[in-house]
Design a protein around this motif. Structure first.
Motif, mmCIF file in Angstrom:
data_model
loop_
_atom_site.group_PDB
_atom_site.id
_atom_site.type_symbol
_atom_site.label_atom_id
_atom_site.label_comp_id
_atom_site.label_asym_id
_atom_site.label_seq_id
_atom_site.Cartn_x
_atom_site.Cartn_y
_atom_site.Cartn_z
ATOM 1 N N GLN A 27 0.826 -1.210 0.000
ATOM 2 C CA GLN A 27 0.000 0.000 0.000
ATOM 3 C C GLN A 27 0.858 1.258 0.000
ATOM 4 O O GLN A 27 0.539 2.232 -0.687
ATOM 5 N N SER A 28 1.927 1.223 0.775
ATOM 6 C CA SER A 28 2.761 2.435 0.866
ATOM 7 C C SER A 28 3.375 2.765 -0.473
ATOM 8 O O SER A 28 3.512 3.930 -0.833
ATOM 9 N N LYS A 29 3.744 1.746 -1.214
ATOM 10 C CA LYS A 29 4.330 1.994 -2.519
ATOM 11 C C LYS A 29 3.325 2.686 -3.432
ATOM 12 O O LYS A 29 3.640 3.621 -4.156
ATOM 13 N N LEU A 30 2.131 2.200 -3.438
ATOM 14 C CA LEU A 30 1.078 2.808 -4.256
ATOM 15 C C LEU A 30 0.847 4.248 -3.838
ATOM 16 O O LEU A 30 0.710 5.142 -4.685
ATOM 17 N N LEU A 31 0.799 4.424 -2.539
ATOM 18 C CA LEU A 31 0.546 5.763 -2.030
ATOM 19 C C LEU A 31 1.640 6.726 -2.464
ATOM 20 O O LEU A 31 1.374 7.861 -2.878
ATOM 21 N N ASN A 32 2.886 6.249 -2.359
ATOM 22 C CA ASN A 32 4.005 7.104 -2.772
ATOM 23 C C ASN A 32 3.890 7.483 -4.235
ATOM 24 O O ASN A 32 4.117 8.627 -4.613
ATOM 25 N N LYS A 33 3.527 6.510 -5.030
ATOM 26 C CA LYS A 33 3.471 6.790 -6.455
ATOM 27 C C LYS A 33 2.331 7.756 -6.778
ATOM 28 O O LYS A 33 2.462 8.594 -7.673
ATOM 29 N N ILE A 34 1.243 7.613 -6.085
ATOM 30 C CA ILE A 34 0.129 8.522 -6.337
ATOM 31 C C ILE A 34 0.512 9.948 -5.947
ATOM 32 O O ILE A 34 0.186 10.914 -6.647
ATOM 33 N N GLN A 35 1.202 10.051 -4.845
ATOM 34 C CA GLN A 35 1.633 11.389 -4.435
ATOM 35 C C GLN A 35 2.618 11.972 -5.430
ATOM 36 O O GLN A 35 2.608 13.177 -5.707
ATOM 37 N N GLU A 36 3.452 11.103 -5.963
ATOM 38 C CA GLU A 36 4.382 11.561 -6.973
ATOM 39 C C GLU A 36 3.635 12.069 -8.201
ATOM 40 O O GLU A 36 3.996 13.078 -8.801
ATOM 41 N N LEU A 37 2.614 11.331 -8.565
ATOM 42 C CA LEU A 37 1.775 11.746 -9.690
ATOM 43 C C LEU A 37 1.204 13.129 -9.459
ATOM 44 O O LEU A 37 1.192 13.963 -10.370
ATOM 45 N N GLN A 38 0.729 13.320 -8.266
ATOM 46 C CA GLN A 38 0.126 14.611 -7.959
ATOM 47 C C GLN A 38 1.137 15.734 -8.107
ATOM 48 O O GLN A 38 0.839 16.793 -8.681
ATOM 49 N N GLN A 39 2.315 15.509 -7.579
ATOM 50 C CA GLN A 39 3.330 16.566 -7.645
ATOM 51 C C GLN A 39 3.729 16.856 -9.081
ATOM 52 O O GLN A 39 3.886 18.015 -9.483
ATOM 53 N N GLN A 40 3.937 15.782 -9.821
ATOM 54 C CA GLN A 40 4.342 15.966 -11.212
ATOM 55 C C GLN A 40 3.263 16.701 -11.998
ATOM 56 O O GLN A 40 3.541 17.552 -12.835
ATOM 57 N N SER A 41 2.037 16.330 -11.756
ATOM 58 C CA SER A 41 0.918 16.967 -12.439
ATOM 59 C C SER A 41 0.837 18.442 -12.101
ATOM 60 O O SER A 41 0.591 19.288 -12.970
ATOM 61 N N LYS A 42 1.073 18.735 -10.845
ATOM 62 C CA LYS A 42 1.031 20.133 -10.436
ATOM 63 C C LYS A 42 2.107 20.938 -11.125
ATOM 64 O O LYS A 42 1.864 22.054 -11.606
ATOM 65 N N SER A 43 3.303 20.400 -11.153
ATOM 66 C CA SER A 43 4.408 21.153 -11.746
ATOM 67 C C SER A 43 4.188 21.340 -13.239
ATOM 68 O O SER A 43 4.468 22.409 -13.799
ATOM 69 N N LEU A 44 3.662 20.328 -13.872
ATOM 70 C CA LEU A 44 3.390 20.468 -15.303
ATOM 71 C C LEU A 44 2.317 21.516 -15.548
ATOM 72 O O LEU A 44 2.404 22.310 -16.502
ATOM 73 N N GLY A 45 1.327 21.516 -14.689
ATOM 74 C CA GLY A 45 0.269 22.506 -14.839
ATOM 75 C C GLY A 45 0.795 23.921 -14.715
ATOM 76 O O GLY A 45 0.429 24.812 -15.494
ATOM 77 N N ASP A 46 1.698 24.103 -13.764
ATOM 78 C CA ASP A 46 2.273 25.431 -13.612
ATOM 79 C C ASP A 46 3.070 25.833 -14.848
ATOM 80 O O ASP A 46 3.009 26.986 -15.306
ATOM 81 N N GLY A 47 3.828 24.872 -15.370
ATOM 82 C CA GLY A 47 4.611 25.176 -16.564
ATOM 83 C C GLY A 47 3.739 25.506 -17.755
ATOM 84 O O GLY A 47 4.026 26.435 -18.522
ATOM 85 N N LEU A 48 2.671 24.780 -17.884
ATOM 86 C CA LEU A 48 1.774 25.039 -19.012
ATOM 87 C C LEU A 48 1.069 26.375 -18.877
ATOM 88 O O LEU A 48 0.764 27.030 -19.885
ATOM 89 N N ASN A 49 0.841 26.759 -17.638
ATOM 90 C CA ASN A 49 0.250 28.085 -17.442
ATOM 91 C C ASN A 49 1.171 29.164 -17.981
ATOM 92 O O ASN A 49 0.722 30.134 -18.611
ATOM 93 N N ILE A 50 2.468 28.987 -17.728
ATOM 94 C CA ILE A 50 3.430 29.985 -18.227
ATOM 95 C C ILE A 50 3.514 29.928 -19.745
ATOM 96 O O ILE A 50 3.576 30.956 -20.429
#
Lengths: 575, 212
Positions: B122-145
């Protein structure tokens, strides 16, 4: 009847295949579906058993969110047991539900459905036009591999992004060496073997897909840059040869003696006989000095004596003079504590115990200060050498107002414990020496023989002598200070007993008087010897006293300063 | 790895903001960096899907009817190459931004649901999901620029609300089913984003044939 037979035969015919093994087809399986460029795709299936009957296969698919079932549009293009979806039939980002149906006369069998999305099954064709070129980089050759992306893949528009990989191996090897080239379409390989034959192949992969097949291997032969390698080997060989020479030389040097010994010769350590470095480190100076004294200085045996003496000065004196010399020697000896004499609390500066019966020319006892730690032998030798030099210097310079050449003995023998030894010391060596300067004008009158037998002779008590006129051998005036005249080591120095009450100039020793007195003649009274008797020096020699104008110093003075305690000499055994 | 991702995101944002200030970084580099981010995002989602499948083979899931369409299916996106290549730059970017924006909430739901999953790793899945969230956020910010450097159409973000609620199911099978379904939708959408950005990158790099 015939109808019954006909129907029976028909039934039998129908029933016969069952009996022979015909069956509906086995279940086919979809093996894979692949899209080479994300625009078309192909699916392949594996047929099951055909049941002994001709079997046909059909592929049906259903798109996502649609219930319409379509059949495969193209069974031919991709070959046997395949279905090819062209561009018009291919939608991306859409799930396909594909099923294969095998049908024969007896029935149909459906395969398991498979869900695919075209974008996830991309496997491009191998790269094309792989070209190998030998290029030069500052004289060193290298291999450049260039290729083209597969024809169908549209990388120009960015629809597909491909990553390439190169594999290389030598012709006779089995293992491929792979290099990832990224998105570029050429790659340089260095450090290939001169004259080697290589095989090179390339493959590619989309950013989220499967690796393609390897391209067909291209062969190339690397050119010979043999000469450069040869020159390198020559340099290495010469270098190794020099290393070998150096190693051989080092071994040769080591075999004879240590290189370290050759480069850094050992520093000679101190070699003072009887000198104990441990005592010095402990810091007990008295112990050190006592240790020094304990050693074989003064030399007891006669054999050491010659080692100590540097020069000898032959002095021939008439009998009286000899007696006087002996007496003076005795006086000197008596200065050292005899068994009957009281303890000598003298500080040692001028006491007989200290051997410091020599006064330096300048009145200083510089030897005192700078020889506290020398061994006895060195001390004696140096002293005698200095005396000899001084005596030689003084040969011409007769006028020695300070009283002639006397040297201070090193004050290593000042400790009371030395008294015992110093007594013997005095006896063992002949210390009746008169500087040549002192002898001066009339050296011919006598020559002091500092040989050992003479010394021994001189050390003998001379009680029988009387009225020794020693004035004849003392020509040179010398001043006797409170410290007295110090005895000089051996040959060229005359030593007289130290002490003296008053600082006066005395020219000579008139004679040795009774009551152990040594009569010194005053300077002013050289001509007038017999005028008065000023002082008598207590020498401890049992001599008749003669009234002369001389100062005499009582034995009792020995406590205060240098003195001559000849009384101590007589009881002492002769050697 | 999450830390590295956040660092990468920060660096990405910083660079993009600097670019916005100085206008020194060409748009090709920005697009290159954005496409790298989207590539990473899609790889993460693929890994997560495979991991989930390895622990819970989809045999049981096939019994149940397949859930309805993804919540982003209402967005009209090109369905083949010709269609995709005809879409203008700004529209492509707008589509990418819309898709990305649509997954902010569902990823949060996935993250919170990961605790209740009957999962060994479970922890592995959780880590990966959190990673997804962070990556998605950073990409969103970049696309905004990035959108600021493009046409006005790039600013359009289509609203694609997620109506699945916070709960992903009651029983184990339905939970897993929903989880798997959401992940598959996300995987597809991340692939769309990645494809659009790479098309944009090659369009902007006409003077650099080595890139495309």
């Amino acid at each position: 009847m015939r109808n019954v037979l006909k129907w029976t035969c028909l039934l039998l015919l129908v029933g016969t295949p069952h009996a022979e093994g015909h069956s509906p087809p086995g279940k086919p399986t979809l093996t894979s579906c692949r899209s080479p460029e994300k625009e078309t795709f192909t699916c392949w299936w594996q047929p099951g058993t055909d049941g002994g009957l001709p079997t046909t296969y059909a592929l049906y698919y259903r798109k996502e969110n649609s219930d319409a079932v379509y059949q495969c549009p193209d069974y031919v293009t991709a070959g046997e047991n395949s279905c090819f979806f062209n561009k018009n039939d291919t939608s991306i980002w859409v799930n396909y539900n594909i099923t294969v149906v095998a049908t024969n006369r007896l029935g149909s069998t459906f395969s398991d459905p498979v869900d695919i999305d075209v974008v996830y099954i991309v496997q491009p064709n191998p790269p094309e036009n792989v070209s190998l070129t030998i290029m030069q980089d500052k004289g060193w050759p290298f291999l450049r591999v260039a290729w083209q992306p597969p024809r169908k893949a549209d990388t120009r528009s960015g629809w597909i992004t491909l990553i390439y990989e190169i594999g290389i191996r030598m012709e006779h090897e089995n293992e491929w060496e792979t290099h990832v080239a990224g998105q570029q379409k050429l790659f340089n390989i260095f450090s290939l073997r001169s004259g080697g034959a290589y095989l090179v192949q390339v493959r590619c992969k989309p950013d989220h897909g499967f690796w393609s097949e390897w391209s067909s291997a291209s062969r190339i032969r690397f050119p010979d840059y043999f000469h450069r390698e040869k020159s390198t080997w020559i340099v290495i060989t010469v270098f190794c040869f020099f290393i070998f020479l150096i190693v051989t030389w080092l071994l040769h040097v080591n075999s004879h003696r240590s290189v370290k010994h050759c480069l850094l010769p050992p520093v000679p350590g101190p070699k003072i006989k009887g000198f104990d470095q441990q005592l010095l480190k402990n810091g007990k100076s008295e112990a050190i000095f006592s240790a020094l004294v304990v050693s074989d200085f003064p030399p007891r045996s006669s054999s050491n004596y010659e080692d100590l003496l540097v020069e000898y000065l032959e002095v021939y004196v008439p009998e009286e003079q000899q007696v006087i010399l002996e007496e003076s020697k005795e006086l000197h000896s008596s200065c050292f504590k005899s068994e009957s004499s009281t303890s000598d609390s003298d500080s040692g500066r001028g006491s007989c115990d200290s051997h410091t019966l020599l006064i330096d020319k300048g009145g200083q006892s510089k030897e005192n200060e700078d020889r506290p730690v020398r061994t006895e032998d060195q001390v004696e030798a140096e002293d005698w050498e200095e005396e000899g030099s001084d005596a030689k210097e003084d040969m011409g310079g007769v006028d020695v107002p300070s009283g002639g050449r006397v040297k201070t003995w090193p004050s290593v023998f000042t400790s009371p414990s030395d008294q015992q030894i110093s007594r013997e010391h005095c006896l063992s060596d002949s210390m009746i020496m008169i500087t040549e300067g002192v002898l001066g004008p009339d050296p011919s009158e006598f020559s002091l023989s500092a040989t050992k037998p003479a010394v021994a002779q001189l050390c003998k008590p001379v009680k029988s002598r009387s009225d020794i006129n020693i004035s004849t051998f003392v020509h040179k005036p010398w001043s006797v200070d409170s410290d007295g005249v110090r005895p000089v080591t051996e040959d060229t120095t005359a030593f007289l007993q130290p002490f003296l009450l008053q600082e006066r100039d005395y020219s000579k020793v008139k004679r040795v008087g009774a009551d152990n007195t040594l009569l010194l003649q005053r300077l002013a009274d050289v001509a007038d010897v017999d005028d008065c008797e000023d002082q008598t020096i207590s020498t401890g020699i049992d001599l008749k006293t003669t009234p002369v104008c001389m100062d005499s110093i009582m034995p009792g003075q020995e406590a205060t300063s240098a003195y001559v305690d000849t009384a101590a000499i007589f009881p002492m055994p002769t050697h | 790895m999450a830390h590295r991702e956040s660092n990468g995101r920060k660096i990405f944002i910083t660079v993009l903001y600097m670019v916005a200030m100085c206008r020194g970084v060409p748009i090709t580099d920005l697009l290159d960096r954005a496409s790298q981010h989207s590539d990473k995002l899609h790889s993460l989602s693929t890994t997560l899907t495979h991991e989930l499948d390895s622990h819970f083979p989809p045999l049981g899931r096939m019994v149940l009817p397949r859930p309805s369409v993804c919540h982003t299916s209402s967005l009209q996106t090109p369905s083949d190459k010709e269609q995709a290549l005809q879409v203008p730059d700004a529209d492509l970017l707008s589509l990418a931004r819309s898709l990305l924006q649509a997954w902010v909430d569902p990823l949060g739901v996935l993250s919170s649901s990961a605790y209740s999953l009957p999962h060994l790793a479970q922890s592995k899945l959780l880590n990966k999901i959190q990673e997804l969230q962070q990556q998605s956020k950073s990409l969103g910010d970049g696309l905004n620029i990035l959108s600021g450097k493009m046409d006005q159409a790039a600013q359009t973000i289509y609203s694609l609300p997620y109506r699945g609620g916070n709960d992903i199911g009651q029983d184990r099978i339905s939970k897993l089913n929903k989880f798997h379904f959401l992940l598959s939708c996300f995987r597809r959408d991340s692939h769309k984003i990645d494809s659009f950005l790479k098309v944009l990158r090659c369009r902007a790099a006409k003077l650099q044939p080595h890139m495309c």
